[in-house]
Motif scaffolding. Structure first.
Motif, short mmCIF file in Angstrom:
data_model
loop_
_atom_site.label_atom_id
_atom_site.label_comp_id
_atom_site.label_asym_id
_atom_site.label_seq_id
_atom_site.Cartn_x
_atom_site.Cartn_y
_atom_site.Cartn_z
N TRP A 86 0.79 -1.22 0.00
CA TRP A 86 0.00 0.00 0.00
C TRP A 86 0.83 1.28 0.00
O TRP A 86 0.43 2.27 -0.61
N THR A 95 5.23 -0.20 -7.50
CA THR A 95 4.30 -1.26 -7.14
C THR A 95 5.07 -2.55 -6.93
O THR A 95 5.92 -2.91 -7.74
N TRP A 107 -1.93 -2.73 -10.50
CA TRP A 107 -2.34 -2.24 -9.19
C TRP A 107 -3.19 -0.98 -9.33
O TRP A 107 -4.20 -0.80 -8.65
N THR A 108 -2.80 -0.10 -10.22
CA THR A 108 -3.55 1.14 -10.43
C THR A 108 -4.98 0.83 -10.88
O THR A 108 -5.94 1.44 -10.40
N HIS A 111 -6.85 -0.87 -7.91
CA HIS A 111 -7.13 0.16 -6.90
C HIS A 111 -8.27 1.06 -7.35
O HIS A 111 -9.17 1.37 -6.58
N TYR A 115 -10.86 0.20 -4.64
CA TYR A 115 -10.52 0.97 -3.44
C TYR A 115 -10.70 2.48 -3.57
O TYR A 115 -10.89 3.16 -2.58
N PRO A 129 -2.06 5.70 -6.36
CA PRO A 129 -3.09 5.13 -5.49
C PRO A 129 -2.79 5.40 -4.02
O PRO A 129 -1.64 5.28 -3.59
N ASN A 132 -6.25 3.34 1.69
CA ASN A 132 -7.55 3.75 2.22
C ASN A 132 -7.59 3.52 3.72
O ASN A 132 -6.73 2.86 4.30
#
Length: 154
Positions: A86, A95, A107-108, A111, A115, A129, A132
């Protein structure tokens, strides 16, 4: 200290399971996660998250402190993995290779879909990202569990 460590470990596992499987939007966004993604996340992470409690409990029952230290080390590795997953993309723009293992997306992309619409308390850094609130709480529980597990083993 043993009871506190076990409670924190199991609380982090319970929190992880609820946040992965139960829709409590806007804290999480389970509704936009595929069931297969949820099953994979639970199958991969839950056993690793439960193992420190088993090791710590066995270490206490058998009076083998090394098992408690192994439990603390495993808890520390698990939280380190989560923090890298994260925080590296957010702070450094990098990443980790396992971020989307088996999903076929970046991942982008993951996310953004699962998320990005959840509660965020950190400021934006470009288009990176952000962690959260759901995961910040999980990581705090896991760090506390790791610290208390080492203390219980000592």
């Amino acid at each position: 200290m043993l009871a506190l460590a076990l409670t924190l470990i199991l609380a982090s596992v319970a929190y992880f399971l609820v946040m992965t499987l139960v829709d409590v939007y806007p804290l999480n966004n389970v509704r936009d996660a595929a069931r297969a993604e949820q099953r994979t996340e639970v199958a991969v992470n839950a056993p690793v998250m439960v193992l420190p409690a088993v090791l710590l409990g066995l270490g206490a029952a058998l009076d083998v402190p090394a098992l408690g230290y192994a439990a603390g080390g495993l808890e520390l590795l698990a939280v380190l993995g989560g923090l890298l997953l994260w925080w590296l993309p957010y702070l450094v723009g990098v990443t980790v290779p396992w971020a989307t293992a088996g999903t076929g997306v970046t991942w982008t992309e993951l996310h953004a879909r699962t998320y990005a619409q959840t509660l965020m308390v950190l400021p934006r850094i470009g288009d990176r990202p952000r962690p959260n609130l759901e995961h910040m709480l999980l990581h705090a529980l896991m760090v506390a569990a790791a610290i208390t597990t080492f203390a219980a083993a000592a």
